[in-house]
Design a protein around this motif. Structure first.
Motif, mmCIF file in Angstrom:
data_model
loop_
_atom_site.group_PDB
_atom_site.id
_atom_site.type_symbol
_atom_site.label_atom_id
_atom_site.label_comp_id
_atom_site.label_asym_id
_atom_site.label_seq_id
_atom_site.Cartn_x
_atom_site.Cartn_y
_atom_site.Cartn_z
ATOM 1 N N GLU A 35 113.063 84.417 -22.478
ATOM 2 C CA GLU A 35 112.129 85.524 -22.265
ATOM 3 C C GLU A 35 111.723 85.626 -20.794
ATOM 4 O OE1 GLU A 35 108.435 87.245 -24.751
ATOM 5 O OE2 GLU A 35 108.229 85.156 -24.113
ATOM 6 N N THR A 36 111.500 84.492 -20.154
ATOM 7 C CA THR A 36 111.134 84.484 -18.734
ATOM 8 C C THR A 36 112.261 85.067 -17.900
ATOM 9 O OG1 THR A 36 109.671 82.588 -19.025
ATOM 10 C CG2 THR A 36 110.473 83.001 -16.790
ATOM 11 N N CYS A 37 113.480 84.695 -18.234
ATOM 12 C CA CYS A 37 114.626 85.241 -17.517
ATOM 13 C C CYS A 37 114.699 86.759 -17.707
ATOM 14 C CB CYS A 37 115.904 84.568 -17.992
ATOM 15 S SG CYS A 37 117.299 84.905 -16.926
ATOM 16 N N LEU A 38 114.495 87.208 -18.930
ATOM 17 C CA LEU A 38 114.517 88.650 -19.202
ATOM 18 C C LEU A 38 113.444 89.385 -18.398
ATOM 19 C CD1 LEU A 38 114.947 88.570 -23.082
ATOM 20 C CD2 LEU A 38 116.625 89.476 -21.450
ATOM 21 N N ALA A 39 112.281 88.759 -18.248
ATOM 22 C CA ALA A 39 111.157 89.399 -17.570
ATOM 23 C C ALA A 39 111.260 89.330 -16.047
ATOM 24 C CB ALA A 39 109.847 88.757 -18.026
ATOM 25 N N THR A 40 112.131 88.484 -15.541
ATOM 26 C CA THR A 40 112.269 88.326 -14.100
ATOM 27 C C THR A 40 112.955 89.554 -13.514
ATOM 28 O OG1 THR A 40 112.450 85.934 -14.348
ATOM 29 C CG2 THR A 40 113.232 86.868 -12.269
ATOM 30 N N PRO A 41 112.314 90.207 -12.546
ATOM 31 C CA PRO A 41 112.932 91.388 -11.939
ATOM 32 C C PRO A 41 114.245 91.019 -11.235
ATOM 33 C CG PRO A 41 110.646 91.149 -11.228
ATOM 34 C CD PRO A 41 111.007 89.907 -11.980
ATOM 35 N N ILE A 42 115.167 91.944 -11.255
ATOM 36 C CA ILE A 42 116.451 91.732 -10.579
ATOM 37 C C ILE A 42 116.307 92.218 -9.142
ATOM 38 C CG2 ILE A 42 118.906 92.260 -10.571
ATOM 39 C CD1 ILE A 42 118.571 92.934 -13.597
ATOM 40 N N VAL A 43 116.380 91.277 -8.239
ATOM 41 C CA VAL A 43 116.270 91.585 -6.818
ATOM 42 C C VAL A 43 117.600 92.165 -6.355
ATOM 43 C CG1 VAL A 43 115.866 90.575 -4.529
ATOM 44 C CG2 VAL A 43 114.586 89.731 -6.509
ATOM 45 N N SER A 44 117.539 93.143 -5.469
ATOM 46 C CA SER A 44 118.741 93.789 -4.956
ATOM 47 C C SER A 44 119.737 92.748 -4.436
ATOM 48 C CB SER A 44 118.355 94.761 -3.837
ATOM 49 O OG SER A 44 119.499 95.433 -3.375
ATOM 50 N N GLY A 45 120.973 92.871 -4.919
ATOM 51 C CA GLY A 45 122.031 91.967 -4.488
ATOM 52 C C GLY A 45 122.107 90.661 -5.264
ATOM 53 N N GLU A 46 121.219 90.473 -6.240
ATOM 54 C CA GLU A 46 121.196 89.207 -6.974
ATOM 55 C C GLU A 46 121.459 89.380 -8.478
ATOM 56 O OE1 GLU A 46 117.934 86.660 -6.062
ATOM 57 O OE2 GLU A 46 118.132 87.003 -3.906
ATOM 58 N N LEU A 47 122.137 90.452 -8.829
ATOM 59 C CA LEU A 47 122.436 90.699 -10.227
ATOM 60 C C LEU A 47 123.275 89.568 -10.828
ATOM 61 C CD1 LEU A 47 122.405 92.505 -12.756
ATOM 62 C CD2 LEU A 47 124.424 93.666 -11.833
ATOM 63 N N SER A 48 124.288 89.122 -10.108
ATOM 64 C CA SER A 48 125.156 88.056 -10.634
ATOM 65 C C SER A 48 124.372 86.777 -10.900
ATOM 66 C CB SER A 48 126.311 87.775 -9.678
ATOM 67 O OG SER A 48 127.207 88.862 -9.681
ATOM 68 N N TRP B 133 121.148 86.544 -11.480
ATOM 69 C CA TRP B 133 120.250 86.809 -12.604
ATOM 70 C C TRP B 133 121.010 86.704 -13.921
ATOM 71 C CZ3 TRP B 133 119.961 90.671 -16.399
ATOM 72 C CH2 TRP B 133 118.750 90.747 -17.107
ATOM 73 N N LEU B 134 122.197 87.287 -13.956
ATOM 74 C CA LEU B 134 123.003 87.242 -15.173
ATOM 75 C C LEU B 134 123.476 85.826 -15.486
ATOM 76 C CD1 LEU B 134 125.012 90.560 -14.843
ATOM 77 C CD2 LEU B 134 123.392 89.970 -16.655
ATOM 78 N N ASP B 135 123.775 85.032 -14.474
ATOM 79 C CA ASP B 135 124.146 83.624 -14.714
ATOM 80 C C ASP B 135 122.991 82.882 -15.379
ATOM 81 O OD1 ASP B 135 126.672 83.955 -13.650
ATOM 82 O OD2 ASP B 135 126.158 83.092 -11.689
ATOM 83 N N ARG B 136 121.787 83.056 -14.831
ATOM 84 C CA ARG B 136 120.605 82.397 -15.413
ATOM 85 C C ARG B 136 120.354 82.913 -16.833
ATOM 86 N NH1 ARG B 136 118.806 83.512 -10.268
ATOM 87 N NH2 ARG B 136 117.487 85.206 -10.997
ATOM 88 N N LEU B 137 120.518 84.218 -17.007
ATOM 89 C CA LEU B 137 120.320 84.812 -18.330
ATOM 90 C C LEU B 137 121.333 84.240 -19.316
ATOM 91 C CD1 LEU B 137 118.684 87.121 -19.852
ATOM 92 C CD2 LEU B 137 120.800 88.415 -19.614
ATOM 93 N N GLY B 138 122.584 84.163 -18.912
ATOM 94 C CA GLY B 138 123.625 83.622 -19.791
ATOM 95 C C GLY B 138 123.342 82.187 -20.198
ATOM 96 N N GLN B 139 122.879 81.381 -19.260
ATOM 97 C CA GLN B 139 122.561 79.983 -19.562
ATOM 98 C C GLN B 139 121.364 79.888 -20.508
ATOM 99 O OE1 GLN B 139 122.007 78.219 -15.708
ATOM 100 N NE2 GLN B 139 124.187 78.356 -15.191
#
Length: 159
Positions: free
Chosen positions: A24-37, A39-45
């Motif tokens: 849930e924390t990962c989902l709520a964390t805003p995606i900073v420009s240029g850091e989508l990958s 964010w998605l790595d953390r989300l996947g884990q």
């Protein structure tokens, strides 16, 4: 005299809560420009851990609790059936969300240059993930409530 419920597997419970909170924390964390990958790595884990914990609850812990509820208070079997139905629905949601996470992680490199396009995909993922976490938490409260109720319910003078 009321019966005491058996000891619960609190490590399983706390593992589930921790995994859901991390996801849930990962989902709520805003995606900073240029850091989508990233964010998605953390989300996947975090999804992998949360998904495994939810699967364990549904496949192992809940069936044992349902069996105990049925033994202690057979009148609650209709509630057990409702809980089992919700477990099945959560399992279907877990599979669907897992596919969405995997697809989004796989296509992240293609999405990152176009942040607007990426945002469409990640917003749905965040919404679906947040709804899933809420549904699992609600089910855990319901299972625990009926489990405790089976042991503490006043059944009249015959107790």
């Amino acid at each position: 005299m009321k019966k005491s419920p058996p000891m619960n597997q609190t490590t399983s419970e706390s593992g589930l809560k921790a995994a859901l909170t991390a996801f849930e924390t990962c989902l709520a964390t805003p995606i900073v420009s240029g850091e989508l990958s990233d964010w998605l790595d953390r989300l996947g884990q975090s999804w992998a851990e949360a998904s495994a914990q939810v699967g364990f609850e549904i496949e192992h812990r809940h069936p044992r609790q349902y069996e105990q509820i049925g033994k202690v208070d057979p009148e609650l079997l209709p509630r057990v059936e409702q809980l089992q139905g919700e477990d099945e629905a959560i399992e279907a949601d877990r599979n669907k969300l897992g596919q969405t996470v995997a697809r989004t992680v796989e296509h992240a490199p293609k999405l990152e240059p176009d942040e607007e396009k990426a945002q469409q995909h990640t917003k749905k993922l965040v919404d679906d993930g947040t709804a899933f976490v809420a549904r699992v938490r609600k089910q855990e409260v319901a299972v625990e409530t009926w489990f405790v109720e089976a042991f503490n319910r006043d059944r009249g003078a015959g107790d």
